[in-house]
Write a protein that holds these residues in place. Structure first.
Motif, PDB file in Angstrom:
ATOM      1  N   ASN A   1       0.564  -1.278   0.185  1.00  0.00           N
ATOM      2  CA  ASN A   1      -0.015  -0.018   0.100  1.00  0.00           C
ATOM      3  C   ASN A   1       0.951   1.212   0.021  1.00  0.00           C
ATOM      4  O   ASN A   1       0.500   2.357  -0.477  1.00  0.00           O
ATOM      5  CB  ASN A   1      -0.852   0.039   1.134  1.00  0.00           C
ATOM      6  CG  ASN A   1      -2.139  -0.992   1.127  1.00  0.00           C
ATOM      7  OD1 ASN A   1      -2.123  -1.778   0.260  1.00  0.00           O
ATOM      8  ND2 ASN A   1      -2.900  -0.965   2.309  1.00  0.00           N
ATOM      9  N   ILE A   2       1.985   1.192   0.457  1.00  0.00           N
ATOM     10  CA  ILE A   2       3.034   2.296   0.536  1.00  0.00           C
ATOM     11  C   ILE A   2       3.835   2.353  -0.645  1.00  0.00           C
ATOM     12  O   ILE A   2       4.147   3.285  -1.146  1.00  0.00           O
ATOM     13  CB  ILE A   2       3.826   2.115   1.841  1.00  0.00           C
ATOM     14  CG1 ILE A   2       3.073   2.185   3.063  1.00  0.00           C
ATOM     15  CG2 ILE A   2       4.726   3.406   1.959  1.00  0.00           C
ATOM     16  CD1 ILE A   2       3.652   1.716   4.470  1.00  0.00           C
ATOM     17  N   PHE A   3       4.357   1.182  -0.965  1.00  0.00           N
ATOM     18  CA  PHE A   3       5.498   1.168  -2.154  1.00  0.00           C
ATOM     19  C   PHE A   3       4.605   0.019  -3.304  1.00  0.00           C
ATOM     20  O   PHE A   3       4.927  -1.272  -2.812  1.00  0.00           O
ATOM     21  CB  PHE A   3       6.803   0.713  -1.760  1.00  0.00           C
ATOM     22  CG  PHE A   3       7.309   1.671  -0.695  1.00  0.00           C
ATOM     23  CD1 PHE A   3       7.308   2.902  -1.260  1.00  0.00           C
ATOM     24  CD2 PHE A   3       7.952   1.122   0.397  1.00  0.00           C
ATOM     25  CE1 PHE A   3       8.087   4.079  -0.049  1.00  0.00           C
ATOM     26  CE2 PHE A   3       8.591   1.988   1.212  1.00  0.00           C
ATOM     27  CZ  PHE A   3       8.571   3.053   1.053  1.00  0.00           C
ATOM     28  N   PRO A   4       3.917   0.331  -4.194  1.00  0.00           N
ATOM     29  CA  PRO A   4       3.396  -0.744  -4.972  1.00  0.00           C
ATOM     30  C   PRO A   4       4.310  -1.385  -5.895  1.00  0.00           C
ATOM     31  O   PRO A   4       4.313  -1.107  -7.377  1.00  0.00           O
ATOM     32  CB  PRO A   4       2.414   0.214  -5.587  1.00  0.00           C
ATOM     33  CG  PRO A   4       2.698   1.282  -5.527  1.00  0.00           C
ATOM     34  CD  PRO A   4       3.395   1.711  -4.385  1.00  0.00           C
ATOM     35  N   GLU A   5       5.415  -2.140  -5.303  1.00  0.00           N
ATOM     36  CA  GLU A   5       6.628  -2.761  -6.118  1.00  0.00           C
ATOM     37  C   GLU A   5       6.239  -4.417  -6.065  1.00  0.00           C
ATOM     38  O   GLU A   5       5.594  -4.843  -5.132  1.00  0.00           O
ATOM     39  CB  GLU A   5       7.912  -2.398  -5.391  1.00  0.00           C
ATOM     40  CG  GLU A   5       7.980  -0.845  -5.695  1.00  0.00           C
ATOM     41  CD  GLU A   5       8.526  -0.321  -7.168  1.00  0.00           C
ATOM     42  OE1 GLU A   5       8.978  -1.399  -7.719  1.00  0.00           O
ATOM     43  OE2 GLU A   5       8.154   0.993  -7.373  1.00  0.00           O
ATOM     44  N   GLU A   6       6.831  -4.828  -7.270  1.00  0.00           N
ATOM     45  CA  GLU A   6       6.901  -6.245  -7.002  1.00  0.00           C
ATOM     46  C   GLU A   6       7.770  -6.960  -5.902  1.00  0.00           C
ATOM     47  O   GLU A   6       8.800  -6.389  -5.662  1.00  0.00           O
ATOM     48  CB  GLU A   6       7.400  -6.736  -8.469  1.00  0.00           C
ATOM     49  CG  GLU A   6       7.304  -8.068  -8.625  1.00  0.00           C
ATOM     50  CD  GLU A   6       7.810  -8.700 -10.127  1.00  0.00           C
ATOM     51  OE1 GLU A   6       8.184  -9.796 -10.475  1.00  0.00           O
ATOM     52  OE2 GLU A   6       7.845  -7.773 -10.914  1.00  0.00           O
ATOM     53  N   GLY A   7       6.946  -7.751  -5.289  1.00  0.00           N
ATOM     54  CA  GLY A   7       7.731  -8.629  -4.170  1.00  0.00           C
ATOM     55  C   GLY A   7       7.495  -8.195  -2.850  1.00  0.00           C
ATOM     56  O   GLY A   7       7.989  -8.864  -1.581  1.00  0.00           O
ATOM     57  N   PHE A   8       6.600  -7.037  -2.882  1.00  0.00           N
ATOM     58  CA  PHE A   8       6.019  -6.608  -1.501  1.00  0.00           C
ATOM     59  C   PHE A   8       4.658  -7.034  -1.011  1.00  0.00           C
ATOM     60  O   PHE A   8       3.936  -6.643  -0.194  1.00  0.00           O
ATOM     61  CB  PHE A   8       6.160  -5.121  -1.515  1.00  0.00           C
ATOM     62  CG  PHE A   8       7.389  -4.383  -1.398  1.00  0.00           C
ATOM     63  CD1 PHE A   8       8.405  -5.167  -0.859  1.00  0.00           C
ATOM     64  CD2 PHE A   8       7.397  -2.760  -1.695  1.00  0.00           C
ATOM     65  CE1 PHE A   8       9.903  -4.558  -0.986  1.00  0.00           C
ATOM     66  CE2 PHE A   8       8.925  -2.536  -1.330  1.00  0.00           C
ATOM     67  CZ  PHE A   8      10.051  -3.334  -1.235  1.00  0.00           C
ATOM     68  N   GLU A   9       3.874  -8.085  -1.909  1.00  0.00           N
ATOM     69  CA  GLU A   9       2.908  -8.326  -1.720  1.00  0.00           C
ATOM     70  C   GLU A   9       2.519  -8.874  -0.464  1.00  0.00           C
ATOM     71  O   GLU A   9       1.365  -8.601   0.043  1.00  0.00           O
ATOM     72  CB  GLU A   9       2.321  -9.604  -2.782  1.00  0.00           C
ATOM     73  CG  GLU A   9       2.347  -9.121  -4.295  1.00  0.00           C
ATOM     74  CD  GLU A   9       3.701  -8.942  -4.968  1.00  0.00           C
ATOM     75  OE1 GLU A   9       4.871  -9.168  -4.311  1.00  0.00           O
ATOM     76  OE2 GLU A   9       3.886  -8.449  -5.938  1.00  0.00           O
ATOM     77  N   GLU A  10       3.389  -9.761   0.156  1.00  0.00           N
ATOM     78  CA  GLU A  10       3.109 -10.430   1.510  1.00  0.00           C
ATOM     79  C   GLU A  10       3.867  -9.720   2.608  1.00  0.00           C
ATOM     80  O   GLU A  10       4.349 -10.647   3.684  1.00  0.00           O
ATOM     81  CB  GLU A  10       3.130 -11.836   1.384  1.00  0.00           C
ATOM     82  CG  GLU A  10       1.985 -12.534   0.625  1.00  0.00           C
ATOM     83  CD  GLU A  10       1.987 -14.059   0.684  1.00  0.00           C
ATOM     84  OE1 GLU A  10       2.823 -14.683   1.357  1.00  0.00           O
ATOM     85  OE2 GLU A  10       1.050 -14.645   0.037  1.00  0.00           O
ATOM     86  N   LYS A  11       4.197  -8.595   2.533  1.00  0.00           N
ATOM     87  CA  LYS A  11       5.038  -7.921   3.446  1.00  0.00           C
ATOM     88  C   LYS A  11       4.411  -6.629   4.178  1.00  0.00           C
ATOM     89  O   LYS A  11       3.480  -6.075   3.707  1.00  0.00           O
ATOM     90  CB  LYS A  11       6.235  -7.362   2.820  1.00  0.00           C
ATOM     91  CG  LYS A  11       7.364  -8.499   2.232  1.00  0.00           C
ATOM     92  CD  LYS A  11       8.509  -7.957   1.925  1.00  0.00           C
ATOM     93  CE  LYS A  11       9.511  -8.738   1.531  1.00  0.00           C
ATOM     94  NZ  LYS A  11       9.731  -9.872   2.019  1.00  0.00           N
TER      95      LYS A  11
END
Length: 207
Positions: free
Chosen positions: A190-200
């Motif tokens: 929600n803060i950084f819509p980047e690949e790899g952050f989906e489940e962080k």
């Protein structure tokens, strides 16, 4: 570095130099002491620097704030946060001495005067109090709270109450249940819509 500048633009010239220097420093140190997986070195700014700066996106620590980074490993989130908040004091601790050698080397190389390091376990620290404890994927939430609570002052006057701020990944339902805490959870995506952050997620547990 581009991925960091995509979300943060108001760096001083010194901060830009410090952030830019991290890639070369960590690559060089990693050849001697492996603190970051080899594949992650290539995405240092996304997976380590930007991820660490999730904390800076949710709270603007006031000058003079005292923060302990529990289980800092190679210096995350402590080093990026110390660059971002030059007037905040960071105490980076880890139980593995060789990792702290890297942390101290990086801090010295970029001229961080607001960082101290200590080779110890958090639960062995006595007689010190901090405003916040930060941590990144070190231990289950229950243990992090057991370690951090004795070290963190209650109350506080900042955007977030004094307490533990940690970065975690995966399905956290059972871990949160076992901790007995009710953290405020913010998806990193929600803060950084980047690949790899989906489940962080970023978790904040007030003291």
């Amino acid at each position: 570095m581009e991925v960091v500048l995509k979300y943060f633009s108001e760096f001083t010239e010194k901060q830009l130099e410090q952030f830019t220097a991290l890639e070369g420093l960590y690559s060089e140190w990693n050849e001697k002491i492996n603190v970051i997986s080899r594949k992650d070195i290539e995405s240092l700014y996304l997976k380590h620097v930007l991820h660490s700066l999730t904390i800076a996106a949710v709270i603007d620590f006031r000058p003079g704030t005292q923060i302990i980074d529990i289980g800092t490993g190679g210096g995350f989130p402590g080093i990026p946060l110390a660059i971002y908040f030059p007037e905040v004091q960071f105490h980076l601790v880890d139980s593995i001495a060789k990792k702290l050698k890297v942390v101290q080397g990086v801090a010295d190389a970029v001229g961080l005067t607001n960082v101290t390091v200590q080779h110890t376990r958090a639960e062995e620290i006595k007689g010190r109090k901090f405003d916040f404890a930060v941590s990144r994927a070190v231990a289950p939430l229950k243990e992090l709270l057991q370690w951090s609570n004795p070290l963190v002052k209650k109350g506080g006057t900042q955007e977030l109450a004094n307490g533990l701020i940690c970065l975690k990944g995966g399905d956290l339902a059972q871990e949160i249940s076992e901790s007995g805490a009710r953290p405020r959870m913010t998806p990193v995506k929600n803060i950084f819509p980047e690949e790899g952050f989906e489940e962080k997620f970023l978790l904040h547990v007030p003291r």
